[in-house]
Design a protein around this motif. Structure first.
Motif, PDB file in Angstrom:
ATOM      1  N   GLY A   1       0.853  -1.182   0.000  1.00  0.00           N
ATOM      2  CA  GLY A   1       0.000   0.000   0.000  1.00  0.00           C
ATOM      3  C   GLY A   1       0.888   1.231   0.000  1.00  0.00           C
ATOM      4  N   VAL A   2       0.575   2.192  -0.863  1.00  0.00           N
ATOM      5  CA  VAL A   2       1.353   3.433  -0.895  1.00  0.00           C
ATOM      6  C   VAL A   2       0.409   4.575  -0.528  1.00  0.00           C
ATOM      7  CG1 VAL A   2       2.820   4.951  -2.270  1.00  0.00           C
ATOM      8  CG2 VAL A   2       2.746   2.492  -2.764  1.00  0.00           C
ATOM      9  N   PHE A   3       0.739   5.303   0.521  1.00  0.00           N
ATOM     10  CA  PHE A   3      -0.110   6.423   0.926  1.00  0.00           C
ATOM     11  C   PHE A   3       0.492   7.699   0.368  1.00  0.00           C
ATOM     12  CE2 PHE A   3      -1.291   3.084   3.670  1.00  0.00           C
ATOM     13  CZ  PHE A   3      -2.655   3.249   3.810  1.00  0.00           C
ATOM     14  N   THR A   4      -0.242   8.320  -0.516  1.00  0.00           N
ATOM     15  CA  THR A   4       0.338   9.447  -1.230  1.00  0.00           C
ATOM     16  C   THR A   4      -0.660  10.587  -1.347  1.00  0.00           C
ATOM     17  OG1 THR A   4       1.152  10.116  -3.376  1.00  0.00           O
ATOM     18  CG2 THR A   4      -0.252   8.217  -3.352  1.00  0.00           C
ATOM     19  N   ASN A   5      -0.123  11.773  -1.534  1.00  0.00           N
ATOM     20  CA  ASN A   5      -0.966  12.945  -1.601  1.00  0.00           C
ATOM     21  C   ASN A   5      -1.866  12.975  -2.804  1.00  0.00           C
ATOM     22  OD1 ASN A   5      -0.929  14.629   0.470  1.00  0.00           O
ATOM     23  ND2 ASN A   5       0.938  15.675  -0.126  1.00  0.00           N
ATOM     24  N   SER A   6      -1.275  12.959  -3.956  1.00  0.00           N
ATOM     25  CA  SER A   6      -2.087  12.948  -5.155  1.00  0.00           C
ATOM     26  C   SER A   6      -1.223  12.396  -6.270  1.00  0.00           C
ATOM     27  CB  SER A   6      -2.589  14.345  -5.475  1.00  0.00           C
ATOM     28  OG  SER A   6      -1.626  15.031  -6.215  1.00  0.00           O
ATOM     29  N   MET A   7      -1.889  12.034  -7.349  1.00  0.00           N
ATOM     30  CA  MET A   7      -1.161  11.384  -8.431  1.00  0.00           C
ATOM     31  C   MET A   7      -0.708  12.411  -9.461  1.00  0.00           C
ATOM     32  SD  MET A   7      -1.147   8.394  -7.300  1.00  0.00           S
ATOM     33  CE  MET A   7      -0.401   7.491  -8.631  1.00  0.00           C
ATOM     34  N   ASP A   8      -0.437  13.617  -9.043  1.00  0.00           N
ATOM     35  CA  ASP A   8      -0.039  14.619 -10.031  1.00  0.00           C
ATOM     36  C   ASP A   8       1.447  14.470 -10.395  1.00  0.00           C
ATOM     37  OD1 ASP A   8       1.352  15.675  -7.973  1.00  0.00           O
ATOM     38  OD2 ASP A   8      -0.065  17.284  -7.566  1.00  0.00           O
ATOM     39  N   THR A   9       1.871  15.312 -11.322  1.00  0.00           N
ATOM     40  CA  THR A   9       3.202  15.115 -11.890  1.00  0.00           C
ATOM     41  C   THR A   9       4.339  15.293 -10.892  1.00  0.00           C
ATOM     42  OG1 THR A   9       2.909  17.338 -12.671  1.00  0.00           O
ATOM     43  CG2 THR A   9       2.779  15.595 -14.317  1.00  0.00           C
TER      44      THR A   9
ATOM     45  N   ASP B   1       2.273  -6.567  -5.986  1.00  0.00           N
ATOM     46  CA  ASP B   1       1.098  -5.766  -6.358  1.00  0.00           C
ATOM     47  C   ASP B   1       1.129  -4.434  -5.605  1.00  0.00           C
ATOM     48  OD1 ASP B   1       0.008  -7.614  -8.079  1.00  0.00           O
ATOM     49  OD2 ASP B   1      -1.053  -8.665  -6.468  1.00  0.00           O
ATOM     50  N   LEU B   2       0.461  -3.442  -6.200  1.00  0.00           N
ATOM     51  CA  LEU B   2       0.485  -2.103  -5.586  1.00  0.00           C
ATOM     52  C   LEU B   2      -0.912  -1.518  -5.466  1.00  0.00           C
ATOM     53  CD1 LEU B   2       3.374  -0.284  -7.470  1.00  0.00           C
ATOM     54  CD2 LEU B   2       3.265  -0.742  -5.018  1.00  0.00           C
ATOM     55  N   LEU B   3      -1.161  -0.884  -4.336  1.00  0.00           N
ATOM     56  CA  LEU B   3      -2.379  -0.077  -4.199  1.00  0.00           C
ATOM     57  C   LEU B   3      -1.942   1.318  -3.763  1.00  0.00           C
ATOM     58  CD1 LEU B   3      -4.729  -2.538  -2.253  1.00  0.00           C
ATOM     59  CD2 LEU B   3      -4.972  -1.825  -4.639  1.00  0.00           C
ATOM     60  N   PHE B   4      -2.191   2.297  -4.622  1.00  0.00           N
ATOM     61  CA  PHE B   4      -1.872   3.684  -4.251  1.00  0.00           C
ATOM     62  C   PHE B   4      -3.119   4.300  -3.636  1.00  0.00           C
ATOM     63  CE2 PHE B   4       1.194   3.001  -7.665  1.00  0.00           C
ATOM     64  CZ  PHE B   4       2.330   3.610  -7.168  1.00  0.00           C
ATOM     65  N   PHE B   5      -3.055   4.688  -2.388  1.00  0.00           N
ATOM     66  CA  PHE B   5      -4.193   5.382  -1.781  1.00  0.00           C
ATOM     67  C   PHE B   5      -3.919   6.871  -1.911  1.00  0.00           C
ATOM     68  CE2 PHE B   5      -4.168   1.208   0.040  1.00  0.00           C
ATOM     69  CZ  PHE B   5      -5.491   0.840  -0.070  1.00  0.00           C
TER      70      PHE B   5
END
Ligand code: ADP
Length: 701
Positions: free
Chosen positions: A14-22, A41-45
């Motif tokens: 699991g990857v906890f991230t702010n946003s998927m922007d550039t 496997d990956l889950l980006f939250f």
């Protein structure tokens, strides 16, 4: 621990991230590339910035049990969770944690050598440009990377003998990295302006090193607004090498951090942990100065980072059409079809739309809905057949059975769907990198489309239930009327038999019955007669024609006079009473029905007289609202207790026993029904032992 997704053999990070922007692109790319390589496997939250939805709570429920390890740290910059709460949040998953950009005791992390970049910057100013009065714009004191930068600045300045504590700004708050300047200045912006302009730039300081690109650009703007030239009067550098640094004027000299390598190293660390041979708790990657114009150098533009260029222009037209269509949708099925048709064309390889299984949106802090429905989904371009209304599953399982059990490793982005604090569900998708640029728009639009659909359906549900209720009511009313009418009719028949056989029995038994038996027989007959009257009254009541009685002009005085002469004469004589009729208005109404009303009221007024007091009834008109008539039937009888003012208008409601005053208790109910059908109102005012005044408020026409 392997994630409990049924039958799944690969581990999930699991990857906890702010946003998927550039800005975070390179980090994500690094994570993705390494995960593929290591078959994970990956889950980006993502969308952790969305403050009102408290997505970290949502993510906790969604991620729990579905991840075997987590990469976190980037989330810290969203100002929702304090730094310590954040670690607490990560620990609750009870899986291996690797943090990036931040260090906690005993938590493996991948960080940069933040100091090196600043050291190189200071050295560059002193050695290459001969600048020594270097001001430092400082970041938050509780943030690891920003404090490292500050320390490096102090140390290096001291080494060169030019450290001056006055040239360090107050610690400025950290702004979200996608923060865009607005007209409303934040507190920190004002602090920075006041601080910089408390000096004479160019004389008191000749260079500025900012703790990030945002504050560097802000400093440039402040200096320029006071007509100082950058870099001629004051040279400025930033940190982080953000997108804005590359496009600012002059192009910002900044510190480049190898985010791609950071992403890939963090996956590596987790893998080592899984395999039981974690070699080091902390990996430190180098940082380096990236020279552009703002430091005073005139090197050609450097693009060290591999930001994706827009190679996929062919899809733009397609996207514009999709955009227009998406905006005009108010129906869930249409929305689903549109998404299913267009998203794969735009480069979204796998996409799942999940809605909570409840009518109303979910609002924190309610507990997350137990069930959700997958309403649309396709995996690697293959669409799933989903029953109408969606495929139900337990929300904490993230997706229905086995859908994530894929041959090749997956990398899904998970983002909550919401409007303000109301949450509808979430989306999960895989994209090719080119499609990512559409994601933000699609995501925003999807949120507002779902909100409109919800509002629309909510409205529809209310309307439908109203129509349904009205129908039910009309139906049961009609049924009741029918039942009452039919049963009253049917009751007449056996009753007639009782009465006529009673008559015969009396005739045959004349002289043969004892006085007791004789009395019983009489009582049977009396009761039967009384029931006959009651049923007839009830039938009268139901016969009052519903809706729009035929209206004619009628003279109420005349009707009352006719009643006195034809129907009430006997009653008046019997009671020794007197009825006075004062002038009454002409109204438009059903003459038969109005005659019935006046008859009931006058006969009651005569009937309920006081013992030894001769009844006196006066019928007169009171002053009324325009277009209305107000008529009173006033008596000097026994009066009515105020508590029964409403009750007496009910069917079979009587205040007296049959022996005192005869009657069936339906007269006033009939009056009420007739008057109301004429658009009027009947009510009473009375005093016990003095008299009663029944009033009719009716439209004139
Ligand atoms: P009924 O007269 O057949 O009993 P109504 O429906 O006409 O039935 O009246 C209901 C009850 O209201 C009566 O039983 C009586 O108790 C009370 N009532 C009606 N009119 C008067 C009145 N003018 N004075 C006192 N009580 C009255």
């Amino acid at each position: 621990v392997l994630a409990i997704i049924a039958g799944k053999m690969r581990r999930t990070l699991g990857v906890f991230t702010n946003s998927m922007d550039t800005n975070s692109d390179l980090l994500h790319e690094g994570i993705l590339t390494k995960a593929r390589e290591l078959d994970l496997d990956l889950l980006f939250f993502t969308e952790g910035m969305m403050q009102p939805v408290k997505s970290h709570i949502l993510y906790y429920d969604l991620a729990l049990g579905n991840i075997d390890g987590l990469i976190g740290g980037i989330f810290a910059r969203n100002n929702i969770l304090q730094r310590d709460d954040l670690l607490e949040f990560y620990r609750r998953f009870q899986v291996p944690i690797v943090t990036v950009n931040d260090r906690w005791n005993m938590v493996p992390s991948v960080i940069f050598d933040y100091r090196q970049g600043i050291r190189n910057t200071v050295t560059h100013f002193i050695r290459e440009h001969g600048l020594r009065r270097i001001l430092f714009v400082r970041g938050p004191e509780d943030q690891f990377d920003s404090e490292e930068c500050y320390q490096a600045y102090c140390d290096t300045m001291r080494e060169y003998g030019c450290y001056n504590p006055d040239l360090v700004s107050p610690a400025l708050e950290c702004l979200p990295h996608h923060y865009l300047p607005t007209k409303n200045q934040s507190k920190s912006e004002i602090v920075l302006r006041d601080y910089l302009l408390s000096f004479q730039p160019g004389r008191d300081f000749d260079a500025v090193i900012a703790v990030n690109d945002h504050w560097a650009i802000e400093a440039i703007n402040i200096l320029r607004s006071e007509n100082y030239r950058v870099p001629e009067d004051v040279a400025v550098t930033g940190y982080n090498d953000s997108t804005r640094a590359r496009i600012s004027q002059p192009a910002l000299t900044s510190v480049f951090l190898p985010f791609f390598e950071q992403g890939s190293a963090s996956v590596d660390l987790l893998k080592q942990w899984f395999d039981g041979d974690l070699s080091s708790l902390c990996i430190q990657l180098p940082s380096d100065l990236l020279i552009r114009h703002s430091c005073g150098c005139w090197k050609p533009l450097a693009f060290k980072s591999s930001v994706q260029n827009d190679q996929n222009t062919g899809n733009n037209e397609l996207f514009e059409m999709f955009q227009a269509a998406l905006k005009s949708i108010f129906d869930q099925t249409e929305l689903i079809e549109l998404l299913a048709e267009r998203l794969p064309l735009l480069g979204f390889d796998s996409f799942f739309l999940i809605l909570y299984d409840r009518l109303e949106p979910y609002i924190y802090p309610q507990s997350l809905p137990e069930y959700s429905k997958l309403v649309m989904g396709y995996m690697r371009q293959r669409r799933f057949e989903i029953p109408e209304g969606g495929l139900k599953f337990l929300t904490h399982e993230l997706l229905p059975d086995n859908l994530l059990n894929t041959e090749k490793p997956f990398a899904f982005i998970v983002a909550p769907l919401f409007f303000r604090e109301q949450q509808f569900g979430y989306i999960m998708f895989e994209t090719d990198s080119a499609a990512k640029k559409y994601y933000k728009f699609i995501y925003t639009q999807l949120n507002s489309s779902l909100w409109s659909i919800y509002l629309f359906e909510h409205q529809k549900r209310i309307e439908e239930s109203l129509i349904h209720q009205t129908y039910e009511l009309a139906y049961s009313n009609a049924e009741l009327r029918k039942l009452a009418y039919v049963s009253s009719h049917d009751l007449q028949e056996p009753l007639r038999k009782i009465i006529s056989f009673g008559d015969r029995l009396r005739q045959c038994s004349q002289g043969k019955l004892s006085p007791h038996e004789q009395q019983y027989l009489e009582r049977i007959q009396y009761s039967a007669m009384r029931m006959h009257i009651l049923i007839n009254d009830l039938l009268d009541y139901y016969r009052i024609r519903a809706k729009n009685p035929p209206k004619k002009e009628i003279n109420l005085s005349r009707i009352c006079h006719e009643l006195l002469e034809e129907d009430l004469e006997e009653e008046i004589n019997r009671t020794n009473g007197k009825v006075e009729i004062w002038p009454l208005p002409v109204i438009k109404a059903d003459p038969v029905q109005m005659r019935q009303v006046m008859f009931n009221l006058i006969s009651n007024a005569l009937k309920f007289h006081r013992e030894d007091v001769k009844p006196l009834v006066i019928i007169y008109a009171l002053s009324a609202a325009p277009g209305r008539a107000l008529i009173a039937v006033d008596d000097n009888g026994i009066g009515i207790n105020e508590a029964y003012y409403d009750k007496i208008f009910g069917v079979f409601e009587r205040l007296h026993n049959q022996n005192d005053y005869d009657g069936s208790g339906i007269g006033l109910a009939i009056c009420k029904k007739i008057i109301e059908q004429h658009g009027g109102r009947i009510f009473v005012d009375s005093k016990v032992g003095v008299g009663s005044k029944f009033m009719l408020d009716l439209p004139l026409c």
